[in-house]
Design a protein around this motif. Structure first.
Motif: not given
Length: 191
Positions: A59-65
């Motif tokens: 989920p990190a890419p979504l969370m960072k966005k």
């Protein structure tokens, strides 16, 4: 026609997930991040993610966005089996510690928060929003507990290969509001 057990369904879905390449996994996580959430977040809304284990979609890419768009992030910490997860504030620059189940967690000093959106890992899901987790029931218990406090959107993150026809739902299983895969958004709220 015998109903497959949850254990059989879980094993089949996890095998499909495990067969994906590293490139496919990374591309899927980026595709979900690029699309973003299917609704607008309130400023300062708390989005709880998870630390991926066992080939879960990251989920990190979504969370960072979402953090860049003004969301506050959180991660779960496991207290005890049969108890709700405790969510603690987290930002991508914070160090994580190894929790009791071998999963990376925020520091116990991090502030406890109640999420507005809970990103949920899963082994399998169907088109009614039912999920199969890993059997401990942490998320079902957490939703039941935290939804007494406020409305929380439950959002499964999965690879498209984890979709299965039908999951034998138990009365205590809490259906998800959405599932996001690299291919599409499933919205279960109206069903």
């Amino acid at each position: 026609m015998s109903m497959k057990s949850k254990a059989d369904l879980r094993a089949a879905a996890l095998a499909a997930r495990d067969a994906l390449s590293g490139e496919q996994r990374a591309a899927a996580a980026e595709a979900i991040a690029t699309r973003g959430l299917p609704f607008a977040l309130e400023p300062g809304a708390v989005v709880a993610g998870y630390s991926p284990i066992r080939n879960e979609i990251d989920p990190a890419p979504l969370m960072k966005k979402l953090a860049a768009e003004g969301a506050r992030l959180a991660l779960p910490t496991v207290t005890a089996r049969g108890q709700s997860l405790v969510f603690r504030a987290w930002s991508p620059s914070d160090r994580l510690l190894l929790g009791p189940l071998g999963i990376l967690e925020p520091s116990p000093a991090a502030a406890e928060v109640v999420p507005d959106v809970m990103l949920v890992p899963l082994a399998a899901f169907d088109r009614l929003g039912h999920r199969i987790g890993y059997g401990a029931g942490h998320y079902d218990i957490s939703f039941a507990h935290l939804r007494k406090i406020k409305t929380i959107a439950g959002m499964g993150l999965a690879f498209a290969v984890q979709e299965i026809k039908a999951i034998p739902a138990m009365s205590h299983d809490v259906p998800l509001d959405y599932v996001l895969t690299e291919r599409r958004v499933f919205d279960f709220r109206s069903s």
